[in-house]
Design an enzyme around this catalytic site. Structure first.
Site, mmCIF file in Angstrom:
data_model
loop_
_atom_site.group_PDB
_atom_site.id
_atom_site.type_symbol
_atom_site.label_atom_id
_atom_site.label_comp_id
_atom_site.label_asym_id
_atom_site.label_seq_id
_atom_site.Cartn_x
_atom_site.Cartn_y
_atom_site.Cartn_z
ATOM 1 C CE LYS A 229 -4.014 2.127 0.351
ATOM 2 N NZ LYS A 229 -5.182 1.921 -0.507
ATOM 3 C CB ALA B 103 -4.672 5.684 -1.855
ATOM 4 C CG ASN C 65 -16.257 -5.048 -3.905
ATOM 5 O OD1 ASN C 65 -16.257 -6.120 -3.313
ATOM 6 N ND2 ASN C 65 -16.482 -3.901 -3.294
ATOM 7 C CB THR C 66 -21.576 -6.123 -4.628
ATOM 8 O OG1 THR C 66 -21.682 -6.541 -5.996
ATOM 9 C CG2 THR C 66 -22.893 -5.511 -4.193
ATOM 10 C CE1 TYR D 201 -22.992 -5.163 1.842
ATOM 11 C CE2 TYR D 201 -24.379 -6.975 2.592
ATOM 12 C CZ TYR D 201 -23.780 -5.753 2.814
ATOM 13 O OH TYR D 201 -23.963 -5.115 4.019
#
Length: 226
Positions: free
Chosen positions: A39, A109, A167-168, A197
């Site tokens: 990250k 990010a 993605n949910t 989800y």
């Protein structure tokens, strides 16, 4: 180098960290090697590097170059922390990690056009690395527009795109499963997989069997050489 990817989202909070954890597990199982999860820059009180560890990723496999605690954009957070983000140094540190001959994942990010400092955007950092990008697409009204803008920006810079992952992030959007096909068809991109989800994210991402179930139908071309 193969098996090294950048994870970009079409915006903030679209599920990049969840996808990064699942990709880590996906590569680990297929390569029989511990990936490196990076990250480069993070902000806020809830840090992605802490989330990775909560999802059972060993701290020694996690790298971060800049952390600011302000709950705001990167360039504002760095200004408040009186830090200057050195993008050239971030590229240098990433190149060093690339030489370890291990799978590598870098989670960006914000969005690609998020500023890192007064002169540099996130996409400039991505362009300098020239690693294939996995684009995370959330389900919400406007996602198609944001996804097409993101992929168009990558193509205009000559940055390779490995594919799309859906993605949910919100239960109320779980019904919409057509956006990804439209985006992929328009751009001629491959669909790597989907994340449904998740009601209890960290709980579900700490169980190896659950993670394996979530990625069992994913299609990412994993090379046998690093």
């Amino acid at each position: 180098m193969s098996n090294q990817y950048i994870i970009c989202g079409i915006g903030t909070d679209c599920g990049k960290s969840v996808v990064s954890v699942l990709l880590y597990d996906y590569l680990k199982k297929r390569k029989k090697l511990e990936p490196i999860l990076v990250k480069p820059v993070q902000t806020g009180a809830a840090l992605d590097t802490d989330f990775y560890q909560a999802c059972q990723i060993n701290r020694q496999n996690i790298f971060n170059f800049y952390t600011m605690t302000s709950e705001t954009s990167i360039h504002t957070a760095s200004h408040l922390a009186e830090k200057t983000i050195d993008v050239d140094q971030m590229v240098h540190e990433t190149v060093l990690l690339q030489t370890k001959n291990r799978p590598l994942l870098l989670e960006m990010a914000g969005g690609l056009m998020s500023p890192l400092n007064e002169t540099t955007l996130m996409i400039d950092f991505v362009e300098a690395l020239q690693l294939p990008v996995i684009v995370v697409v959330d389900n919400y009204l406007g996602a198609i527009n944001h996804a097409l803008l993101t992929t168009e920006a990558l193509k205009n810079r000559g940055i390779p795109i490995a594919g799309l992952i859906n993605n949910t992030s919100k239960k109320e959007n779980a019904y919409d499963q057509t956006s990804l096909e439209i985006i992929a068809s328009y751009n001629g991109l491959s669909v790597i997989g989907r994340v449904p989800y998740l009601t209890k994210i960290e709980g579900q991402l700490t169980e190896p069997d659950k993670k394996s179930e979530l990625v069992k139908e994913w299609q990412l071309n994993v090379s046998q050489a690093n």
